[in-house]
Design a protein around this motif. Structure first.
Motif, PDB file in Angstrom:
ATOM      1  N   THR A  35     -27.190 -54.082-116.303  1.00 43.10           N
ATOM      2  CA  THR A  35     -27.455 -52.799-115.669  1.00 43.10           C
ATOM      3  C   THR A  35     -26.733 -52.715-114.334  1.00 43.10           C
ATOM      4  OG1 THR A  35     -29.216 -51.526-114.591  1.00 43.10           O
ATOM      5  CG2 THR A  35     -29.612 -53.860-114.835  1.00 43.10           C
ATOM      6  N   SER A  36     -26.123 -51.587-114.049  1.00 43.99           N
ATOM      7  CA  SER A  36     -25.384 -51.451-112.798  1.00 43.99           C
ATOM      8  C   SER A  36     -26.328 -51.305-111.603  1.00 43.99           C
ATOM      9  CB  SER A  36     -24.401 -50.283-112.873  1.00 43.99           C
ATOM     10  OG  SER A  36     -25.029 -49.095-113.303  1.00 43.99           O
ATOM     11  N   GLY A  37     -27.263 -50.374-111.664  1.00 42.21           N
ATOM     12  CA  GLY A  37     -28.172 -50.175-110.541  1.00 42.21           C
ATOM     13  C   GLY A  37     -29.053 -51.387-110.299  1.00 42.21           C
ATOM     14  N   GLY A  38     -29.649 -51.912-111.355  1.00 40.31           N
ATOM     15  CA  GLY A  38     -30.479 -53.104-111.219  1.00 40.31           C
ATOM     16  C   GLY A  38     -29.688 -54.294-110.713  1.00 40.31           C
ATOM     17  N   SER A  39     -28.409 -54.363-111.096  1.00 38.76           N
ATOM     18  CA  SER A  39     -27.555 -55.429-110.583  1.00 38.76           C
ATOM     19  C   SER A  39     -27.281 -55.247-109.097  1.00 38.76           C
ATOM     20  CB  SER A  39     -26.238 -55.474-111.361  1.00 38.76           C
ATOM     21  OG  SER A  39     -26.447 -55.964-112.669  1.00 38.76           O
ATOM     22  N   GLY A  40     -27.158 -53.988-108.666  1.00 40.73           N
ATOM     23  CA  GLY A  40     -27.012 -53.748-107.234  1.00 40.73           C
ATOM     24  C   GLY A  40     -28.182 -54.308-106.459  1.00 40.73           C
ATOM     25  N   PHE A  41     -29.381 -54.034-106.937  1.00 42.71           N
ATOM     26  CA  PHE A  41     -30.565 -54.570-106.274  1.00 42.71           C
ATOM     27  C   PHE A  41     -30.554 -56.098-106.333  1.00 42.71           C
ATOM     28  CE2 PHE A  41     -32.921 -50.514-107.882  1.00 42.71           C
ATOM     29  CZ  PHE A  41     -32.143 -49.735-107.044  1.00 42.71           C
ATOM     30  N   GLY A  42     -30.116 -56.636-107.477  1.00 43.31           N
ATOM     31  CA  GLY A  42     -30.070 -58.078-107.641  1.00 43.31           C
ATOM     32  C   GLY A  42     -29.053 -58.748-106.743  1.00 43.31           C
ATOM     33  N   ILE A  43     -27.920 -58.112-106.535  1.00 37.66           N
ATOM     34  CA  ILE A  43     -26.915 -58.667-105.624  1.00 37.66           C
ATOM     35  C   ILE A  43     -27.507 -58.813-104.227  1.00 37.66           C
ATOM     36  CG2 ILE A  43     -24.759 -58.089-104.432  1.00 37.66           C
ATOM     37  CD1 ILE A  43     -23.828 -56.856-107.153  1.00 37.66           C
ATOM     38  N   MET A  44     -28.270 -57.829-103.802  1.00 29.12           N
ATOM     39  CA  MET A  44     -28.899 -57.908-102.482  1.00 29.12           C
ATOM     40  C   MET A  44     -29.955 -59.010-102.453  1.00 29.12           C
ATOM     41  SD  MET A  44     -29.189 -53.816-101.663  1.00 29.12           S
ATOM     42  CE  MET A  44     -29.259 -53.872 -99.880  1.00 29.12           C
ATOM     43  N   ALA A  45     -30.679 -59.165-103.549  1.00 30.86           N
ATOM     44  CA  ALA A  45     -31.678 -60.240-103.631  1.00 30.86           C
ATOM     45  C   ALA A  45     -31.007 -61.605-103.569  1.00 30.86           C
ATOM     46  CB  ALA A  45     -32.492 -60.099-104.916  1.00 30.86           C
ATOM     47  N   ILE A  46     -29.860 -61.749-104.239  1.00 32.70           N
ATOM     48  CA  ILE A  46     -29.114 -63.010-104.204  1.00 32.70           C
ATOM     49  C   ILE A  46     -28.600 -63.281-102.800  1.00 32.70           C
ATOM     50  CG2 ILE A  46     -26.998 -64.150-104.972  1.00 32.70           C
ATOM     51  CD1 ILE A  46     -27.458 -62.839-107.723  1.00 32.70           C
ATOM     52  N   LEU A  47     -28.082 -62.247-102.146  1.00 31.73           N
ATOM     53  CA  LEU A  47     -27.569 -62.417-100.785  1.00 31.73           C
ATOM     54  C   LEU A  47     -28.663 -62.936 -99.855  1.00 31.73           C
ATOM     55  CD1 LEU A  47     -24.956 -62.001 -99.139  1.00 31.73           C
ATOM     56  CD2 LEU A  47     -25.871 -59.775 -98.467  1.00 31.73           C
ATOM     57  N   ALA A  48     -29.854 -62.367 -99.976  1.00 33.55           N
ATOM     58  CA  ALA A  48     -30.978 -62.856 -99.170  1.00 33.55           C
ATOM     59  C   ALA A  48     -31.307 -64.292 -99.536  1.00 33.55           C
ATOM     60  CB  ALA A  48     -32.193 -61.955 -99.373  1.00 33.55           C
ATOM     61  N   ARG A  53     -39.290 -59.423 -93.672  1.00 30.65           N
ATOM     62  CA  ARG A  53     -39.301 -60.717 -92.987  1.00 30.65           C
ATOM     63  C   ARG A  53     -38.245 -60.808 -91.891  1.00 30.65           C
ATOM     64  NH1 ARG A  53     -39.214 -65.400 -97.456  1.00 30.65           N
ATOM     65  NH2 ARG A  53     -40.085 -66.676 -95.758  1.00 30.65           N
ATOM     66  N   SER A  54     -37.055 -60.265 -92.139  1.00 28.51           N
ATOM     67  CA  SER A  54     -35.967 -60.477 -91.181  1.00 28.51           C
ATOM     68  C   SER A  54     -35.137 -59.239 -90.877  1.00 28.51           C
ATOM     69  CB  SER A  54     -35.022 -61.558 -91.722  1.00 28.51           C
ATOM     70  OG  SER A  54     -34.273 -61.048 -92.831  1.00 28.51           O
ATOM     71  N   GLY A  55     -35.221 -58.214 -91.734  1.00 30.12           N
ATOM     72  CA  GLY A  55     -34.353 -57.046 -91.572  1.00 30.12           C
ATOM     73  C   GLY A  55     -32.912 -57.307 -91.947  1.00 30.12           C
ATOM     74  N   LEU A  56     -32.635 -58.437 -92.601  1.00 29.79           N
ATOM     75  CA  LEU A  56     -31.263 -58.858 -92.854  1.00 29.79           C
ATOM     76  C   LEU A  56     -30.430 -57.803 -93.572  1.00 29.79           C
ATOM     77  CD1 LEU A  56     -29.060 -61.122 -93.011  1.00 29.79           C
ATOM     78  CD2 LEU A  56     -30.024 -61.694 -95.261  1.00 29.79           C
ATOM     79  N   LEU A  57     -30.924 -57.291 -94.678  1.00 29.53           N
ATOM     80  CA  LEU A  57     -30.114 -56.392 -95.501  1.00 29.53           C
ATOM     81  C   LEU A  57     -29.938 -55.041 -94.828  1.00 29.53           C
ATOM     82  CD1 LEU A  57     -31.843 -57.585 -98.740  1.00 29.53           C
ATOM     83  CD2 LEU A  57     -29.547 -58.195 -97.985  1.00 29.53           C
ATOM     84  N   TRP A  58     -30.942 -54.590 -94.118  1.00 30.33           N
ATOM     85  CA  TRP A  58     -30.803 -53.384 -93.314  1.00 30.33           C
ATOM     86  C   TRP A  58     -29.708 -53.565 -92.249  1.00 30.33           C
ATOM     87  CZ3 TRP A  58     -36.661 -52.220 -92.142  1.00 30.33           C
ATOM     88  CH2 TRP A  58     -37.220 -51.495 -93.217  1.00 30.33           C
ATOM     89  N   LYS A  59     -29.755 -54.685 -91.539  1.00 36.00           N
ATOM     90  CA  LYS A  59     -28.790 -54.929 -90.466  1.00 36.00           C
ATOM     91  C   LYS A  59     -27.364 -54.938 -91.010  1.00 36.00           C
ATOM     92  CE  LYS A  59     -32.088 -57.778 -87.866  1.00 36.00           C
ATOM     93  NZ  LYS A  59     -32.460 -59.183 -87.515  1.00 36.00           N
ATOM     94  N   LEU A  60     -27.172 -55.597 -92.128  1.00 34.37           N
ATOM     95  CA  LEU A  60     -25.830 -55.709 -92.690  1.00 34.37           C
ATOM     96  C   LEU A  60     -25.293 -54.355 -93.140  1.00 34.37           C
ATOM     97  CD1 LEU A  60     -26.312 -58.997 -94.737  1.00 34.37           C
ATOM     98  CD2 LEU A  60     -24.862 -58.717 -92.707  1.00 34.37           C
TER      99      LEU A  60
END
Length: 457
Positions: free
Chosen positions: A78-91, A430-437
């Motif tokens: 899935t493209s959209g679900g993979s987008g969310f997953g990429i962010m989860a992996i980055l964290a 927890r950290s705001g990491l993905l928002w900051k990036l």
């Protein structure tokens, strides 16, 4: 006294929780909030790491622990679900769930797939066959570009870009420098994918609105112009931010906001809301989540909403209040078990929402847990309650997609698009990491300014 000595001896040899026969619920209650958050985030991360489709590295649309799937569906990505997953992996990379090099290898595999997979004017489809990169139709006429799902994956890729683009190699070992060079190269490849999305094409012949779908066989026959408010805000922001195919501001104001018609002050469960929620007074909670995985709503405003964080918080609180009022008297609903959103349902799939028509008695864990940035105390209350329910609702990849105590229905099944926001929003809490990036990307800053957004200090 003999009993006391026996208990003391047991404590010393076996540990307190084993010798005093405390219940599983009591033991789980001993987890600190931070430990609970990390447990849930790490377990959910595994959906996208261990559960990924092996060729693409992207998220499978679904993982069913019972092994029963729709025909030829097990390796659909899935493209959209993979987008969310990429962010989860980055964290997960940042938290050390995997090493920096392991994470980079996965990201390189993902980008290689995205560079060669089917696209339609730079826009990805809803589904692919993971082994070939060829489109898997989401419906007969939905066999081409999906602009909304593409926005979700681009939100993630720009976040990854910012994570890697600013690496400093001046004080690194040769091995570290080599890794940094690969990271910078990946950021360049991501930038190219970003620049190739033709947002303007999806205006369908220059109209001042964006269309969801285009098909090489059926053209615009899906006929879905996108107006707000729903989960698609991020799509308009990205479209405005594009350095190569950016839409003019009037597409946002006339298309998304319909010249101000998006404003609709009203109350739900005696809680004030100011935006018009398409088809309902307060929609499913993914409307408060998908656009804000990277886009930080904190103190964010434009001419239609004076405080996006507060608006999304109130949308969450209305959902919670409805579940507590529980007008249909569902078993289990309450202050520690609430959350209605799109998910699996007792009969198929449904967009559960806080009204009696769309309330099927189904709790979707992603609803409350992905709202933790808005309602941390209340979301943690739900998280702890669900964790205490044990294996009935908590499996190898985190909380299962949905359940109903009323119907004694506990399917051990997952959906990528519901798992991803849990891990992402826990990290933002927890950290705001993905928002900051995401917010640090220069194109995003320009796009927000272009549309008249501002962030109050």
């Amino acid at each position: 006294m003999n009993i006391l000595y026996s208990l003391l001896f047991c404590y010393l040899l076996l540990g307190f929780s084993q010798c005093t026969n405390i219940t599983a619920k009591q033991a789980k209650n001993q987890l600190s909030d931070e430990a609970l958050l990390d447990t849930v985030q790490h377990r959910t991360f595994r959906y996208f790491w261990e559960g990924a489709e092996p060729n693409s590295g992207l998220a499978r649309e679904r993982i069913h622990m019972d092994g029963i799937y729709p025909e030829n569906d097990q390796n659909i990505v899935t493209s959209g679900g993979s987008g969310f997953g990429i962010m989860a992996i980055l964290a997960g990379i940042d938290r050390g769930y995997v090493t920096r090099e392991e994470g980079l290898k996965r990201m390189e595999r993902i980008i290689t797939f995205l560079e060669t997979a089917d696209r339609f004017h730079g826009v990805y489809p809803h589904w692919w066959h993971g082994d070939t990169g060829k489109v898997k139709p989401f419906g007969q006429k939905d066999n081409g570009g999906d602009l909304v799902e593409t926005a979700f994956i681009m939100q993630a890729l720009l976040t990854v870009h910012q994570y890697y683009v600013n690496k400093d190699s001046s004080r690194q070992t040769p091995t570290e420098k080599a890794l940094t060079e690969r990271e910078l190269s990946l950021a360049t490849r991501i930038d190219q994918l970003w620049r190739e999305v033709d947002w303007n094409f999806y205006r369908q012949n220059g109209q001042n609105v964006l269309y969801w779908h285009w098909s090489p066989q059926y053209a615009w026959e899906m006929n879905f112009p996108i107006h707000g408010y729903n989960e698609c805000l991020i799509m308009y922001i990205l479209a405005a931010a594009s350095p190569t195919h950016g839409i003019p501001p009037k597409v946002y104001h006339e298309g998304w906001a319909e010249n101000g018609a998006i404003l609709s002050p009203h109350k739900v469960e005696n809680i004030e809301l100011n935006l018009r929620y398409q088809d309902s007074k307060a929609g499913p909670l993914f409307w408060a989540q998908y656009s804000f995985l990277g886009l930080n709503p904190t103190k964010l405003k434009d001419k239609y909403c004076s405080d996006y964080f507060n608006e999304m918080k109130n949308l969450t609180l209305a959902n919670r209040a409805y579940c507590i009022r529980n007008p249909k008297c569902h078993k289990g609903f309450g202050s520690d078990c609430w959350g209605l959103t799109a998910s699996y349902s007792v009969n198929g799939y449904a967009a559960h929402a806080p009204n009696e028509h769309d309330d099927k008695g189904v709790i979707s864990p992603t609803a409350a847990l992905s709202s933790i940035v808005y309602t941390p105390e209340y979301s943690l209350q739900v998280m702890r309650h669900l964790y205490e329910m044990g294996e009935k609702v908590f499996g190898p990849y985190g909380f299962y997609d949905a359940f109903s105590e009323t119907d004694n229905w506990y399917p051990q099944r997952y959906l990528a698009i519901d798992q991803g926001p849990i891990a992402v929003m826990i990290e933002n809490y927890r950290s705001g990491l993905l928002w900051k990036l995401f917010m640090s990307h220069p194109d995003i800053q320009k796009g927000l300014q272009k549309l008249g957004f501002s962030i109050e200090n």
